[in-house]
Design a protein around this motif. Structure first.
Motif, short mmCIF file in Angstrom:
data_model
loop_
_atom_site.label_atom_id
_atom_site.label_comp_id
_atom_site.label_asym_id
_atom_site.label_seq_id
_atom_site.Cartn_x
_atom_site.Cartn_y
_atom_site.Cartn_z
N GLY A 148 -6.49 13.94 9.28
CA GLY A 148 -5.36 14.40 10.09
C GLY A 148 -5.10 13.51 11.29
N VAL A 149 -5.28 12.20 11.12
CA VAL A 149 -5.04 11.25 12.21
C VAL A 149 -3.59 11.34 12.66
CG1 VAL A 149 -4.87 8.80 12.78
CG2 VAL A 149 -6.87 9.66 11.55
N SER A 150 -3.41 11.31 13.97
CA SER A 150 -2.06 11.32 14.56
C SER A 150 -1.94 10.11 15.48
CB SER A 150 -1.82 12.61 15.35
OG SER A 150 -0.57 12.58 15.99
N THR A 151 -0.91 9.30 15.27
CA THR A 151 -0.73 8.13 16.12
C THR A 151 0.25 8.45 17.25
OG1 THR A 151 1.00 7.26 14.67
CG2 THR A 151 -1.25 6.50 14.28
N THR A 152 -0.04 7.92 18.41
CA THR A 152 0.84 8.04 19.57
C THR A 152 1.65 6.75 19.66
OG1 THR A 152 -0.70 9.48 20.73
CG2 THR A 152 0.92 8.30 22.08
N THR A 153 2.97 6.87 19.68
CA THR A 153 3.82 5.68 19.60
C THR A 153 4.96 5.71 20.62
OG1 THR A 153 5.23 6.72 17.92
CG2 THR A 153 3.39 5.40 17.12
N THR A 154 5.42 4.52 20.96
CA THR A 154 6.65 4.33 21.73
C THR A 154 7.56 3.45 20.87
OG1 THR A 154 5.46 4.41 23.83
CG2 THR A 154 7.68 3.46 23.86
N THR A 155 8.77 3.91 20.60
CA THR A 155 9.66 3.15 19.72
C THR A 155 10.62 2.28 20.52
OG1 THR A 155 11.29 4.94 19.57
CG2 THR A 155 9.54 4.90 17.92
N PHE A 156 10.99 1.16 19.90
CA PHE A 156 11.94 0.21 20.47
C PHE A 156 12.90 -0.22 19.38
CE2 PHE A 156 8.07 -0.19 22.91
CZ PHE A 156 8.47 -0.43 24.22
N PRO A 157 14.18 -0.43 19.70
CA PRO A 157 15.08 -1.07 18.73
C PRO A 157 14.60 -2.49 18.45
CG PRO A 157 16.30 -0.12 20.58
CD PRO A 157 14.86 -0.12 20.97
N LEU A 158 14.98 -3.01 17.31
CA LEU A 158 14.57 -4.36 16.91
C LEU A 158 14.93 -5.40 17.97
CD1 LEU A 158 13.31 -6.06 14.67
CD2 LEU A 158 15.58 -6.21 13.62
N ASP A 159 16.11 -5.28 18.57
CA ASP A 159 16.55 -6.26 19.57
C ASP A 159 15.68 -6.28 20.83
OD1 ASP A 159 18.57 -6.99 17.90
OD2 ASP A 159 20.20 -6.17 19.10
N ARG A 160 14.86 -5.25 21.01
CA ARG A 160 14.00 -5.19 22.19
C ARG A 160 12.55 -5.54 21.86
NH1 ARG A 160 15.13 0.56 24.60
NH2 ARG A 160 13.33 -0.01 25.89
N ALA A 161 12.37 -6.35 20.81
CA ALA A 161 11.02 -6.75 20.42
C ALA A 161 10.29 -7.48 21.55
CB ALA A 161 11.07 -7.62 19.17
N LEU B 47 0.84 -1.20 0.00
CA LEU B 47 0.00 0.00 0.00
C LEU B 47 0.87 1.25 0.00
CD1 LEU B 47 -2.52 -1.14 2.76
CD2 LEU B 47 -2.94 -1.12 0.29
N ALA B 48 0.46 2.25 -0.77
CA ALA B 48 1.16 3.53 -0.76
C ALA B 48 0.86 4.26 0.54
CB ALA B 48 0.71 4.38 -1.95
N ILE B 49 1.88 4.87 1.13
CA ILE B 49 1.73 5.60 2.40
C ILE B 49 1.64 7.09 2.10
CG2 ILE B 49 2.76 6.11 4.64
CD1 ILE B 49 1.99 3.21 4.38
N PRO B 50 0.58 7.78 2.55
CA PRO B 50 0.50 9.22 2.31
C PRO B 50 1.73 9.95 2.86
CG PRO B 50 -1.61 8.38 3.08
CD PRO B 50 -0.63 7.25 3.22
N ALA B 51 2.17 10.96 2.13
CA ALA B 51 3.42 11.65 2.46
C ALA B 51 3.36 12.34 3.82
CB ALA B 51 3.75 12.66 1.37
N MET B 52 2.16 12.69 4.29
CA MET B 52 2.05 13.43 5.54
C MET B 52 2.46 12.61 6.76
SD MET B 52 -1.99 13.58 6.58
CE MET B 52 -1.59 14.13 8.23
N PHE B 53 2.50 11.29 6.63
CA PHE B 53 2.83 10.43 7.76
C PHE B 53 4.30 10.02 7.73
CE2 PHE B 53 -1.74 9.35 6.99
CZ PHE B 53 -2.24 9.90 8.17
N GLY B 54 4.98 10.18 8.87
CA GLY B 54 6.33 9.66 9.00
C GLY B 54 6.29 8.15 9.09
N ASP B 55 7.46 7.53 8.99
CA ASP B 55 7.54 6.07 8.99
C ASP B 55 6.95 5.47 10.27
OD1 ASP B 55 8.84 6.26 6.54
OD2 ASP B 55 10.84 6.08 7.43
N VAL B 56 7.40 5.97 11.41
CA VAL B 56 6.93 5.44 12.69
C VAL B 56 5.45 5.75 12.88
CG1 VAL B 56 7.14 5.70 15.20
CG2 VAL B 56 9.20 5.51 13.79
N GLU B 57 5.04 6.95 12.52
CA GLU B 57 3.64 7.35 12.69
C GLU B 57 2.72 6.50 11.82
OE1 GLU B 57 1.08 11.53 12.65
OE2 GLU B 57 2.86 11.34 11.40
N ALA B 58 3.20 6.09 10.64
CA ALA B 58 2.35 5.34 9.71
C ALA B 58 2.19 3.88 10.10
CB ALA B 58 2.94 5.43 8.30
N ALA B 59 3.18 3.31 10.79
CA ALA B 59 3.16 1.87 11.04
C ALA B 59 1.86 1.38 11.69
CB ALA B 59 4.38 1.46 11.86
#
Length: 327
Positions: free
Chosen positions: A290-303, A127-139
Motif C-alpha cells: 500500500g505504498v503511497s507517493t507524495t508528489t508535486t506536479t508541474f506542466p511539461l513547460d515548467r520542467a 513494466l505493467a503498472i498495478p491498477a491501484m496506482f494513479g499515473d502521477v502516483e506511479a511515476a
C-alpha cells in the motif's frame, strides 16, 4: 523538453510524433517523474547522448506497436524505467545481471525519455503498472522506488535501517521497511525540520540531521544523497557486520577515513541500475504494501522549475511532470 548542452536549461522543441520500430512501442506520456539522475544528466555527471530528452520515470498508454510486439496491446498502461535496453549477450546479461550490461541503453540519457508528450520504448523493457496506482502516483515508483527497493534488498535483513537523504526514494523505502516490520531512521540536511517531520509522518522511528549521531547502532544504512562525505558518517553509524549501500548513480568523492571505521566486517556497496525482474517484483510489493507517493506536479513547460526545486531541496516527496497540464 530537450537538453542541448551540459549545464544549459532544457528547451521546448516540437517534433513529429515518431513511429515505433521493430520490437518498440509508441507511448503517450501521462506522467513522468523528475529524478536526481536527470540533474546528473543536465550537469554532465552522467554521460548522455546530446541532444537528449530526459526523463525515465514514465507512465503512459500505448498508442502504436512496432512489428513483432505481441505481449502488449494498444491502450495498455505501462511504465518505462531507466534501463531502456541491454545487449543480451555480454557476460553480465548471460549471468542474469542485465543491470551491469556492458552495452546498455538508458532512458533519458542514451535514448529519448519522458519529458515529452510521446516516447518510444523497447517493448521488452516496459513494466505493467498495478491498477491501484494513479499515473502521477506511479511515476516515482519507476526509479525512486525501484532503486530504493534494490538498495533495501542489498542492505540485508537487518531491522534498523538508516536512510541518508530523505527525498523521493527514501520516502518510498521508509514505507516498505515499516511494512516489513523494520525501523527506519531518517537523516536529512542539517536543519531541515520539514523533511524530518515528513519522515516521522511516514513512520520513521527517528529523524534528524546528517550531522547527528544515530540514536542506536544501525544494521545497515542506505545513502541516497549524492554526498560522498556521508559514507564515513554512515560507517560510524552501523555496527560490526553492518552494510553501507550507496544508492546513487553519481556521488561526490568519498573523503579518507580511518580503517578502524570499516573494520569489524563492515562493508560498502553500490547499486547500479536495475533489472526487469527487480521492476516486476517491486511494483507487486508496492501494491501489497500500500505504498503511497507524495508528489508535486508541474506542466511539461515548467520542467526547468521542477529541476531547480529538486536541486535546492525544496520538494517534499517527488516532482512529476504532467504533459496534459497547462503551463
Amino acid at each position: 523538453m530537450q537538453l542541448d548542452a551540459v549545464g544549459t536549461p532544457l528547451r521546448r522543441v516540437t517534433r513529429a510524433v515518431p513511429e515505433p520500430g521493430p520490437g518498440e512501442v509508441l507511448i503517450r506520456v501521462a506522467a513522468c517523474g523528475v529524478c536526481r539522475t536527470d540533474l546528473h544528466v543536465v550537469d554532465g555527471e552522467v554521460a548522455a547522448t546530446l541532444p537528449i530528452v530526459p526523463g525515465h520515470e514514465i507512465v503512459g498508454r500505448i498508442e502504436a506497436l512496432g512489428t513483432g510486439v505481441a505481449e502488449l496491446a494498444i491502450g495498455d498502461r505501462v511504465g518505462v524505467p531507466w534501463l531502456g535496453g541491454t545487449c543480451g549477450t555480454c557476460p553480465y546479461c548471460r549471468a542474469g545481471q542485465e543491470n551491469l550490461c556492458d552495452y546498455p541503453l538508458f532512458t533519458g540519457a542514451t535514448r529519448d525519455g519522458g519529458y515529452a508528450t510521446h516516447v518510444i520504448a523497447d517493448a521488452r523493457f516496459c513494466l505493467a503498472i498495478p491498477a491501484m496506482f494513479g499515473d502521477v502516483e506511479a511515476a516515482p515508483l519507476l526509479c525512486a522506488g525501484l532503486i530504493g527497493h534494490r538498495s533495501l534488498v542489498m542492505a540485508g535483513e537487518g531491522r534498523r535501517i538508516g536512510l541518508y537523504g530523505f527525498g523521493a526514494s527514501a520516502h518510498i523505502v521508509a514505507q516498505v521497511a515499516r511494512w516489513q516490520g523494520r525501523e527506519a531512521f531518517a537523516f536529512t540536511r542539517p536543519g531541515d525540520t520539514a523533511a524530518q517531520d515528513f519522515a516521522r509522518s511516514l513512520g520513521c522511528a527517528w529523524a534528524g540531521g546528517s550531522d547527528e549521531a544515530a540514536p542506536v547502532p544501525l544494521d545497515a544504512a542506505i545513502i541516497f544523497a549524492a554526498v560522498g562525505a556521508l559514507v564515513p558518517a554512515a560507517l560510524k553509524a552501523v555496527h560490526k557486520g553492518g552494510r553501507v549501500v550507496c544508492a546513487g548513480i553519481h556521488m561526490s568523492d568519498i573523503p579518507s577515513f580511518p580503517y578502524d571505521d570499516l573494520w569489524g566486517e563492515r562493508s560498502i556497496l553500490s547499486v547500479a541500475n536495475l533489472t526487469r525482474a527487480d521492476g516486476r517484483a517491486f511494483l507487486d510489493l508496492a501494491a501489497q504494501a500500500g505504498v503511497s507517493t507524495t508528489t508535486t506536479t508541474f506542466p511539461l513547460d515548467r520542467a526547468n522549475e521542477a529541476l531547480a526545486r529538486l536541486r535546492a531541496g525544496q520538494l517534499v516527496g517527488a516532482a512529476v511532470l504532467v504533459p496534459s497540464e497547462a503551463a
